[in-house]
Design a protein around this motif. Structure first.
Motif, PDB file in Angstrom:
ATOM      1  N   SER A  53       0.841  -1.204   0.000  1.00 40.03           N
ATOM      2  CA  SER A  53       0.000   0.000   0.000  1.00 40.03           C
ATOM      3  C   SER A  53       0.875   1.252   0.000  1.00 40.03           C
ATOM      4  CB  SER A  53      -0.930   0.035   1.226  1.00 40.03           C
ATOM      5  OG  SER A  53      -0.200   0.359   2.400  1.00 40.03           O
ATOM      6  N   GLY A  54       0.256   2.371  -0.265  1.00 37.14           N
ATOM      7  CA  GLY A  54       0.973   3.643  -0.167  1.00 37.14           C
ATOM      8  C   GLY A  54       1.351   3.934   1.275  1.00 37.14           C
ATOM      9  N   THR A  55       0.497   3.515   2.193  1.00 37.41           N
ATOM     10  CA  THR A  55       0.765   3.728   3.616  1.00 37.41           C
ATOM     11  C   THR A  55       1.992   2.922   4.055  1.00 37.41           C
ATOM     12  OG1 THR A  55      -1.612   3.972   3.932  1.00 37.41           O
ATOM     13  CG2 THR A  55      -0.289   3.628   5.914  1.00 37.41           C
ATOM     14  N   LEU A  58       5.128   4.554   2.779  1.00 40.95           N
ATOM     15  CA  LEU A  58       5.559   5.688   3.614  1.00 40.95           C
ATOM     16  C   LEU A  58       6.232   5.201   4.891  1.00 40.95           C
ATOM     17  CD1 LEU A  58       2.424   7.982   3.197  1.00 40.95           C
ATOM     18  CD2 LEU A  58       4.771   8.670   2.649  1.00 40.95           C
ATOM     19  N   THR A  79      -3.888  16.835   3.969  1.00 39.50           N
ATOM     20  CA  THR A  79      -3.568  15.612   3.234  1.00 39.50           C
ATOM     21  C   THR A  79      -4.369  14.467   3.819  1.00 39.50           C
ATOM     22  OG1 THR A  79      -1.774  14.067   2.652  1.00 39.50           O
ATOM     23  CG2 THR A  79      -1.572  15.186   4.755  1.00 39.50           C
ATOM     24  N   PHE A  80      -4.215  13.305   3.207  1.00 34.70           N
ATOM     25  CA  PHE A  80      -4.823  12.094   3.742  1.00 34.70           C
ATOM     26  C   PHE A  80      -4.075  11.685   5.008  1.00 34.70           C
ATOM     27  CE2 PHE A  80      -5.295   7.340   3.448  1.00 34.70           C
ATOM     28  CZ  PHE A  80      -6.619   7.325   3.857  1.00 34.70           C
ATOM     29  N   ALA A  82      -2.859   9.066   6.189  1.00 44.21           N
ATOM     30  CA  ALA A  82      -1.722   8.132   6.124  1.00 44.21           C
ATOM     31  C   ALA A  82      -0.377   8.854   6.154  1.00 44.21           C
ATOM     32  CB  ALA A  82      -1.821   7.270   4.871  1.00 44.21           C
ATOM     33  N   VAL A 125       3.593  16.709   0.353  1.00 40.68           N
ATOM     34  CA  VAL A 125       2.617  15.912  -0.399  1.00 40.68           C
ATOM     35  C   VAL A 125       2.329  16.633  -1.714  1.00 40.68           C
ATOM     36  CG1 VAL A 125       0.264  14.987  -0.391  1.00 40.68           C
ATOM     37  CG2 VAL A 125       1.585  15.063   1.736  1.00 40.68           C
ATOM     38  N   ASP A 151       5.584  12.482  -0.625  1.00 41.12           N
ATOM     39  CA  ASP A 151       4.352  11.691  -0.690  1.00 41.12           C
ATOM     40  C   ASP A 151       3.737  11.959  -2.066  1.00 41.12           C
ATOM     41  OD1 ASP A 151       1.827  10.591  -0.626  1.00 41.12           O
ATOM     42  OD2 ASP A 151       1.442  11.113   1.472  1.00 41.12           O
ATOM     43  N   ALA A 153       1.697   9.951  -3.641  1.00 42.39           N
ATOM     44  CA  ALA A 153       0.560   9.036  -3.808  1.00 42.39           C
ATOM     45  C   ALA A 153      -0.412   9.526  -4.886  1.00 42.39           C
ATOM     46  CB  ALA A 153      -0.173   8.865  -2.483  1.00 42.39           C
ATOM     47  N   GLN A 154      -0.507  10.867  -5.033  1.00 34.44           N
ATOM     48  CA  GLN A 154      -1.491  11.420  -5.965  1.00 34.44           C
ATOM     49  C   GLN A 154      -0.851  11.958  -7.249  1.00 34.44           C
ATOM     50  OE1 GLN A 154      -3.971  14.237  -3.860  1.00 34.44           O
ATOM     51  NE2 GLN A 154      -4.461  12.783  -2.233  1.00 34.44           N
ATOM     52  N   SER A 175       1.113   5.461  -4.349  1.00 30.97           N
ATOM     53  CA  SER A 175       0.029   4.546  -3.995  1.00 30.97           C
ATOM     54  C   SER A 175      -0.619   4.018  -5.267  1.00 30.97           C
ATOM     55  CB  SER A 175      -1.014   5.276  -3.158  1.00 30.97           C
ATOM     56  OG  SER A 175      -2.204   4.510  -3.094  1.00 30.97           O
ATOM     57  N   TYR A 177      -3.612   2.412  -4.908  1.00 27.90           N
ATOM     58  CA  TYR A 177      -4.963   2.181  -4.379  1.00 27.90           C
ATOM     59  C   TYR A 177      -6.006   2.328  -5.501  1.00 27.90           C
ATOM     60  CZ  TYR A 177      -9.137   2.825  -1.500  1.00 27.90           C
ATOM     61  OH  TYR A 177     -10.383   2.711  -0.955  1.00 27.90           O
ATOM     62  N   LYS A 180      -6.684   5.681  -7.221  1.00 26.58           N
ATOM     63  CA  LYS A 180      -5.571   6.519  -7.679  1.00 26.58           C
ATOM     64  C   LYS A 180      -5.479   6.495  -9.215  1.00 26.58           C
ATOM     65  CE  LYS A 180      -3.851   7.958  -3.698  1.00 26.58           C
ATOM     66  NZ  LYS A 180      -4.566   7.432  -2.528  1.00 26.58           N
ATOM     67  N   GLY A 187      -1.751  -1.246  -3.251  1.00 26.55           N
ATOM     68  CA  GLY A 187      -0.336  -1.360  -3.598  1.00 26.55           C
ATOM     69  C   GLY A 187       0.390  -0.053  -3.418  1.00 26.55           C
ATOM     70  N   TYR A 308      -9.723  17.929   1.797  1.00 28.99           N
ATOM     71  CA  TYR A 308     -10.181  17.136   2.914  1.00 28.99           C
ATOM     72  C   TYR A 308     -11.018  18.031   3.815  1.00 28.99           C
ATOM     73  CZ  TYR A 308      -6.862  13.886   1.034  1.00 28.99           C
ATOM     74  OH  TYR A 308      -6.213  13.042   0.166  1.00 28.99           O
TER      75      TYR A 308
HETATM   76  C1  LIG Z   1      -3.812   7.431  -1.045  1.00 29.19           C
HETATM   77  C2  LIG Z   1      -2.854   8.216  -0.252  1.00 29.19           C
HETATM   78  C3  LIG Z   1      -1.989   7.617   0.686  1.00 29.19           C
HETATM   79  C4  LIG Z   1      -2.116   6.178   1.116  1.00 29.19           C
HETATM   80  O1  LIG Z   1      -2.065   5.247   0.114  1.00 29.19           O
HETATM   81  P1  LIG Z   1      -2.803   3.828   0.321  1.00 29.19           P
HETATM   82  O2  LIG Z   1      -2.340   3.054  -0.872  1.00 29.19           O
HETATM   83  O3  LIG Z   1      -4.261   4.070   0.342  1.00 29.19           O
HETATM   84  O4  LIG Z   1      -2.285   3.245   1.594  1.00 29.19           O
HETATM   85  C5  LIG Z   1      -1.054   8.414   1.305  1.00 29.19           C
HETATM   86  N1  LIG Z   1      -0.959   9.726   1.050  1.00 29.19           N
HETATM   87  C6  LIG Z   1      -1.777  10.336   0.179  1.00 29.19           C
HETATM   88  C7  LIG Z   1      -1.612  11.799  -0.067  1.00 29.19           C
HETATM   89  C8  LIG Z   1      -2.761   9.614  -0.485  1.00 29.19           C
HETATM   90  O5  LIG Z   1      -3.585  10.240  -1.331  1.00 29.19           O
END
Ligand SMILES: *Cc1c(COP(=O)(O)O)cnc(C)c1O
Length: 363
Positions: A53-55, A58, A79-80, A82, A125, A151, A153-154, A175, A177, A180, A187, A308
């Motif tokens: 996962s993205g989490t 990190l 941010t999210f 995580a 992020v 980060d 992820a996005q 991420s 997810y 995404k 993943g 958010y």
């Molecule tokens: C989605 C996301 C994550 C976490 O990723 P996961 O794959 O859902 O664990 C972390 N940081 C940001 C900014 C995200 O958007």
């Protein structure tokens, strides 16, 4: 209902997964390696490590940097969860810094005043798909000898001064997810140019276990491995990254030009040194009208989301001594932002329908 996100599952994706199932290699195997090689090449980084996962990406990155109790990591509260949880999981503490009013990313001009002798890293992020201001962030990091962890992820596929996200900091975390820009179901991917970090992250991902000498444990670790099933899905997606991103950009450009003169709506601002991959197309709704506007779009059959609604420092486990006056921009953003559908599967009719409904609001 026009959904806010819609994953791309075509015959290539289905065939790739079925092929893996037939090999019976269900856990981490050759497909994960292939994904790592492919992804490092795309990003322009020496190494890539796949996680589940993205989490976990990190957490793995921050652990590899040696963060622990007593350490501080500077990050954004917009941010999210995580992002900040991963810091806490190492035992370190997040220290929040307010965001830039146009990009919603961490404001580099406010970072230095939050640096203490405990600060070890900065974790920006790339919100909604636009890279943070790495030129200024890296400058500060160099001056104070701090690590920078992106980060991303996005922001998979986005660029900053021509360089891809994933190559802009010491380590970057992505991420895959399901919502995404490209997916593995669940993943994550980590990129770095540092051989030692790559090695530590591979260990941490799998019980700290020596890859060549099983049941020999070289340190602490989790089971953060990606399955070959997910990797096969991700490989097909990586191949489509450019075309899927182009599609998002075309839609975003149409929105930009159509909404630029709509009263009470502010369209996204992308810095000239950056290219966004529009993970979200996020507008600001002024004058306290957001919830009315959101309801109106819902009644039109258009799904929207607030990324958010609350800043991270509002939550009990992330509430460290902070001064609410330090976060004027973040607070305003939490009250104004609204993400509307921009995914690549939107049809022309749907795009024009969304444009029409947004423009006719309040007329
Ligand atoms: C989605 C996301 C994550 C976490 O990723 P996961 O794959 O859902 O664990 C972390 N940081 C940001 C900014 C995200 O958007």
């Amino acid at each position: 209902m026009i959904k806010l996100s819609n994953p791309i599952i075509e015959t290539e994706e289905i065939d790739a997964i079925v092929k893996v199932l037939k090999t019976k290699q269900l856990t981490q195997g050759p497909k994960v390696l292939e994904l790592e090689r492919e992804f490092a090449k795309i990003v322009g980084s020496r190494y890539a490590v796949a996680t589940n996962s993205g989490t976990s990406a990190l957490h793995t990155a921050l652990f590899a940097l040696g963060l622990g109790p007593g350490d501080e990591v500077i990050t954004t509260p917009f941010t999210f969860v995580a992002t900040a949880n991963a810091i806490l999981m190492t035992g370190a503490r997040p220290v929040f810094v307010d965001i830039d009013k146009d990009t919603f990313n961490i404001d580099p001009t406010l970072i230095e005043e939050k640096i203490t002798s405990k600060t070890k890293a900065i974790l920006p992020v790339d919100l909604y798909g636009q890279p943070a201001d790495y030129e200024n962030i890296n400058k500060i990091a160099k001056k104070y000898n701090l690590f920078v962890v992106e980060d991303a992820a996005q922001s998979i596929g986005a660029r900053y001064f021509g360089k891809k996200t994933g190559s802009l900091a010491d380590i970057a975390c992505f991420s895959l997810y399901a919502t995404k820009n490209i997916i593995a179901g669940e993943g994550g991917l980590i990129t770095t140019n540092n051989h030692e970090l790559d090695k530590s992250m591979r260990l941490f991902r799998s019980h700290g276990q020596d890859e060549k000498n099983k049941y020999n444990y070289l340190g602490l670790g989790y089971n953060y491995r990606m399955t070959d099933i997910s990797a096969a899905l991700a490989i097909t997606q990586v191949k489509k990254l450019e075309s899927l991103t182009d599609r998002r950009r075309v839609i975003a450009q149409m929105y930009d030009s159509e909404f630029s003169r709509v009263k009470g709506i502010i369209t996204p601002k992308i810095n000239k040194e950056s290219s966004s991959v529009y993970h979200q197309y996020t507008i600001r709704i002024l004058n306290g009208k957001r919830s009315k506007f959101k309801n109106y779009l819902m009644n039109c059959g258009i799904e929207t989301m607030i990324y958010y609604p609350k800043a991270l420092y509002s939550f009990e486990h992330l509430k460290f001594n902070y001064n609410p006056r330090d976060f004027v921009i973040t607070e305003r953003a939490t009250n104004e932002v609204l993400s509307i559908p921009v995914h690549p599967l939107l049809t022309k009719e749907e795009i024009y329908y969304i444009i029409d409904k947004v423009k006719s609001y309040g007329k």
